[in-house]
Design an enzyme around this catalytic site. Structure first.
Site, PDB file in Angstrom:
ATOM      1  N   CYS A  48      -0.725   1.962  -4.936  1.00 37.31           N
ATOM      2  CA  CYS A  48      -1.459   3.154  -5.339  1.00 37.31           C
ATOM      3  C   CYS A  48      -0.475   4.307  -5.469  1.00 37.31           C
ATOM      4  O   CYS A  48       0.452   4.425  -4.673  1.00 37.31           O
ATOM      5  CB  CYS A  48      -2.501   3.522  -4.275  1.00 37.31           C
ATOM      6  SG  CYS A  48      -3.759   2.263  -4.064  1.00 37.31           S
ATOM      7  N   HIS A  95       0.855  -1.181   0.000  1.00 38.19           N
ATOM      8  CA  HIS A  95       0.000   0.000   0.000  1.00 38.19           C
ATOM      9  C   HIS A  95       0.888   1.227   0.000  1.00 38.19           C
ATOM     10  O   HIS A  95       1.807   1.349   0.798  1.00 38.19           O
ATOM     11  CB  HIS A  95      -0.889   0.015   1.249  1.00 38.19           C
ATOM     12  CG  HIS A  95      -1.966  -1.009   1.216  1.00 38.19           C
ATOM     13  ND1 HIS A  95      -3.039  -0.933   0.363  1.00 38.19           N
ATOM     14  CD2 HIS A  95      -2.120  -2.145   1.916  1.00 38.19           C
ATOM     15  CE1 HIS A  95      -3.811  -1.974   0.539  1.00 38.19           C
ATOM     16  NE2 HIS A  95      -3.287  -2.735   1.484  1.00 38.19           N
TER      17      HIS A  95
END
Lengths: 648, 374
Positions: B194, B152
């Site tokens: 991301c 992440h």
């Protein structure tokens, strides 16, 4: 403040000489220095005082308008999943025909048992035997709640059968609790509107038996044991009574047994936290909607993620539509209106938006009603006292189309979702209102309703205080506080008497206390105290404080306080007969004693006993403080206001 | 007779060594490959990050990088997670045909050892003396290093274990230290999170190619979920990369440019980016196997006079260039010697000399063969 005073220098001139032109003496110069400040302060407070009534009115108006706007689409948002670990609906459920068949067999046995009037021990022993045959670690708990005489039953006793499955591949430190009471949420009155196809069975205690709820859990137990992917322990609990069975079990589990509970110990040593739990009520053969009963005691709510994930899973894995409590999310049919109603009005009344508004308003009103008395809906209430996120699922009876298969799949997927949890649910909101199964109002959307009411009361108190201070110099503070404290003490005594000895014993003291304001009102003028205590502003201040502070913790209660305190804004009349009348009206309409009297008159003795008994049971067994707050807190305040009005 | 047949063959080999054919990657000059595969998130719902790293691990092993040259970092054990319906197995595809955790998976950093400090120590080579060899990046200046990160992330950071973050600046400085200590020849940095492209925006060392899965402000998405396991099993960008690499083998000539050109934002569900401004050659000359595979070049180089000015005691004696055939088994280790490197690149001027040498030797051999005949 310095800035404000500087601004006001624009409006107030500092005098530099006496009005007749002669210069100031030394002391006059000193006064001249301070005079403008005093003048400015007086002007500021005067401006605020003149603005206060308008502010109060605006606050109340805004609060009421916002209340009316709560069920509309302007407020609220769709339900959403906040906790990433949950991943609801990601699992293919395999609960199948074989398991449905087993569930059907269980349901048949249970129904035969109820029609044969099996006793509490018979059915507890039977279900314990079934669980142990499935390979679970089982036990039976006997419990007895000893209640006070006023609670309309001397004691609540029963048996709880429980079964425990340790997590197969790890030493888990959390447990998921699955609960089904023997009695469903449907009461006796369900027989009046029940259909043949529902196939309800009576449970012998004035309700409908939770036949398929228990059968569903038994069948699930057999099915879930086949999988080794449980990271949490599973605990199945089948309890007697309404919520007191679960309450007794949880008290024994957490080793926090209250003095009025007498219980046997559990057969296994509980070491785990229970994070999530659900109770299942499924009385009929088939159902159309899954009703979510989620309110806990004292307006506690489970984390919104619990509800969102259930509605999501029910919709996408089981194909089951959800409902909030028993309110089917269907718009009402058109009303047949009489001919004299103009067509545009007919169209408006039967418009879709109006029907949606009504549905949302009904849903919200039920939620507020539960919270305002601090009662839990469903049977999962006791879980909230142990910080367990819990709700009750009630299969709303219907000729179809859902049954064991879809419910089994939904529950399997729901349990897999809980299984994924790594922390207690904490991401989503704990303070919310549900306007519909897929519509959520967050705290900012509804809190101002109660807070604005509290603000109005506080401003009223401040204004009244300032006025009284101007008139009487504020000397009566001590007596005012004393009067309110006396009211609370008196009503506390009434409540204790009520709890311990029942309605009859509390009647005489209550009546005599109530009579005091009327006596005071009717006293001839010379005997009355010269300076009446300035109660009114203090009452308003305390109401405003309570409403504003409690609005987050228990919004429905604060809302009720704010709404019921509206009459307190009216200035008391000054003429003698009107004063007595006003005091009597306060006591009759607003105080708990007046409500009890009204109930007695219109409902009869039995109704009053039932309501008082339920209130006392809530206090004793369910940890509900709201009922006490109504009788003691609110009763005291209303009584103090009646005294205030009586004295003028 | 022997002379006639062997000499031309030797000449042919020597000549071919110096021909500027791109497939031989003489201008690349790497002799060994290292792969650093880092997954940075733990917990069951981040199964796909572990699957990303394991999928990449399997692919680089298949293409020839040995375990000793792979550093695999997995912060959580999803294979043995009690929630795993298929215990002991990790799948990157819902058909569950390929178990990535099946056999011979060597995880170098596991559990809480996967943290920012250890990653930076690994890259820069600053370890405590007790760190075992398997936990060290023993690359040199002839190593092509492939660094893969997944987890992440966000704007210029990558989250480690829900606890801490590594920033793009940290990474850039770590790569700079690697360059200063001559710990890579070329470096390919691939990141799938991301806003991944922000992570390579701060790099400033030469010879780095970077690619990421999504730009600033955009998310990267998982590719698909397995309904039995109950969660997503692979990320879209990694899935695309692995599918592309599945079609090549060790001898493939597929280039990095071809791979980057094949990026399909629709299939990847995000807009992947490439950064090649720090790279001083053309991406069309870089093979995929230069980074993903363990294809090694073995050179025996001619003597290089100007580089060994201190070794002129015996004139004309060829100083033997150390051969770095596999780059794995090093001489007995002492801490300081590990990072020594030699600059043995061949440039343009030397290749002219090489051709002249070939011509001279060819003439001599012809003469000698004529003489032998005579």
């Amino acid at each position: 403040m310095a800035l404000a005073s500087k601004l006001f220098t624009l409006f107030v001139k500092t005098p530099t000489a006496r009005p007749d032109g002669r210069p100031f003496t030394a002391s006059e110069k000193l006064s001249a220095e301070y005079a403008p400040r005093i003048l400015r302060r007086r002007q500021l407070t005067d401006r605020i005082s003149t603005a206060l009534p308008a502010l109060r009115f605006l606050s109340i108006a805004a609060s009421l308008v916002w209340l009316i706007l709560l069920p509309t689409n302007f407020l609220g948002q769709d339900t959403y999943i906040d906790e990433n670990a949950l991943q609801p609906g990601g699992v293919a459920a395999h609960y199948g025909g074989g398991d449905v068949h087993r569930a059907d067999v269980f349901a048949r046995i249970i129904r035969e048992g109820f029609s044969g009037n099996w006793s509490s021990s018979d059915r507890a022993a039977w279900v314990e035997n079934e669980f142990s045959q499935l390979g679970y670690n089982t036990g039976i708990q006997n419990y007895t709640y000893t209640l006070l005489p006023s609670a309309s039953t001397p004691s609540l006793s029963g048996k709880v059968a429980y079964a425990h499955l340790a997590a197969p591949r790890s030493s888990a430190s959390e447990t998921i609790l699955l609960h089904a009471p023997w009695s469903s949420l449907l009461g006796e009155d369900a027989l009046q509107y029940a259909q043949e196809s529902w196939n309800l069975a009576e449970d012998g205690h004035g309700g409908m038996a939770n036949v398929r709820g228990v059968a569903m859990l038994l069948s699930l137990a057999g099915y879930l044991k086949k999988y080794s992917l449980w990271a949490k322990d599973l605990l199945f609990v089948i309890s007697d009574g309404q919520s007191e069975g679960l309450s007794a079990f949880l008290a024994a589990y957490h080793a926090e047994v209250p003095p009025n509970l007498n219980t046997t110990r559990l057969s296994f040593l509980p070491k785990n936290n229970i994070w999530t739990s659900f109770s299942l009520s499924y009385p009929s053969d088939s159902f159309s909607h899954l009703g979510l009963f989620y309110e806990g005691p004292n307006a506690h709510l489970p984390n919104a993620d619990m509800l969102s994930s259930l509605t999501h899973i029910a919709r996408y894995t089981g194909g089951i539509p959800s409902a909030v409590r028993g309110v089917r999310p269907e718009l009402r049919s058109d009303w047949a209106l009489p001919g004299w109603v103009p067509p545009w009005a007919k169209e408006m009344i039967n418009a879709r938006e109006v029907k949606e508004y009504e549905l949302a308003a009904r849903t919200l009103a039920e939620n507020i009603a539960f919270g305002a008395v601090g009662m839990a809906s469903g049977v999962h209430g006791p879980s909230h006292l142990y910080r367990i996120d819990a709700l009750t699922l009630h299969a709303i009876p219907a000729p179809g189309p859902h049954g064991f298969l879809t419910l089994g799949r939904t529950l399997e997927s729901y349990l897999r979702t809980f299984n994924n949890l790594l922390e207690r649910l904490h991401s989503s909101v704990f303070f919310y209102l549900l306007a519909g199964p897929y519509r959520l109002l967050k705290v900012g959307h509804y809190l101002p309703v109660a807070v604005l009411g509290g603000v109005a009361a506080t401003l009223g108190g401040i204004q009244g205080w300032v006025e009284r201070a101007k008139r009487s110099g504020g000397r009566a503070l001590g007596s005012a506080v004393g009067a309110i404290v006396l009211g609370w003490a008196v009503w506390g005594g009434v409540w204790e008497t009520l709890r311990r000895n029942g309605v009859e014993a509390a009647l005489l003291p209550a009546l005599s206390i109530l009579a005091l304001p009327l006596v005071l009102a009717l006293l001839p003028r010379p005997i009355r105290p010269r300076q009446p205590p300035s109660l009114s502003p203090l009452i308003l201040l305390s109401l405003g404080l309570s409403a504003s502070l409690l609005s987050l913790l228990n919004f429905p209660f604060a809302l009720a306080l704010a709404l019921l305190s509206l009459p307190f804004h009216l200035p008391p009349p000054s003429a003698l007969p009107l004063r007595a009348l006003a005091a009597a009206v306060y006591l009759a309409l607003l105080s708990p004693a007046g409500w009890a009297a009204a109930l007695r008159i219109w409902g009869g003795e039995a109704a009053l006993e039932r309501v008082v008994g339920a209130a006392v049971r809530e206090w004793e067994v369910n940890g509900n403080w709201v009922v006490g707050a109504w009788v003691v807190g609110w009763g005291g305040v209303v009584w103090a206001q009646a005294v205030n009005v009586a004295l003028g | 007779m022997r002379l006639r047949s062997i000499l031309p063959l030797t000449l042919l080999l020597l000549a071919l060594n110096y021909l500027p054919i791109s497939t031989w990657a003489i201008s690349d000059g790497h002799t060994n490959n290292w792969a650093v595969l880092i997954s940075s998130s733990r917990y069951w719902f981040n199964y796909r990050h572990m699957a990303n790293a394991l999928g990449m691990y399997r692919t680089v092993k298949r293409l020839g990088i040995p375990d000793s040259n792979i550093i695999l970092m997995l912060p959580d054990d999803v294979a043995c997670n009690p929630r795993n319906k298929f215990p002991g197995a990790v799948y990157a595809n819902k058909d569950r045909k390929l178990d990535l955790y099946g056999e011979r998976v060597e995880v170098d950093y596991r559990g809480y050892e996967v943290n920012v400090e250890n990653v930076i120590r690994l890259l820069t080579g600053r370890h405590s003396p007790s760190t075992p060899r398997s936990k060290r990046l023993l690359s040199d200046d002839r190593s092509n290093v492939f660094v893969f990160m997944t987890g992440h992330g966000g704007d210029e950071f990558l989250k480690f274990q829900d606890n801490e973050e590594i920033s793009a600046f940290d990474l850039a400085d770590a790569f700079a230290q690697m360059h200063e200590k001559k710990r890579y020849n070329r470096l390919l940095f691939m990141i799938d999170t991301c806003q991944a492209n922000t992570m390579y925006s701060k790099l400033y060392s030469p010879n780095i190619i970077a690619t990421g899965s999504s730009p600033l402000g955009k998310n990267s998405y998982s590719h698909h979920a397995d309904k039995e396991i109950g969660i997503a099993v692979i990320d879209a960008f990694t899935h695309f990369t692995l599918s592309h690499l599945e079609n090549i083998c060790k001898t493939s000539n597929a280039t990095l440019k071809g791979f980057f050109d094949s990026y399909d934002p629709v299939a990847i569900k995000s807009e992947p980016g490439v950064r090649s401004d720090l790279f001083n050659a053309s991406l069309a000359d870089v093979l995929l196997t230069d980074f993903f595979g363990g294809v090694a070049q073995v050179d025996v180089l001619p003597p290089q006079e100007e580089q060994d000015a201190d070794d002129s005691a015996v004139p004309g004696r060829a100083k033997e260039a150390p051969t770095r055939a596999e780059g794995t088994d090093r001489t007995p280790w002492t801490g300081e010697q590990l990072d020594r490197g030699r600059d043995l690149h061949v440039d343009g001027g030397q290749s002219v000399k090489a051709w002249v040498a070939v011509a001279v030797v060819a003439a001599l051999s012809l003469l000698s063969s004529k003489i032998a005949v005579l």
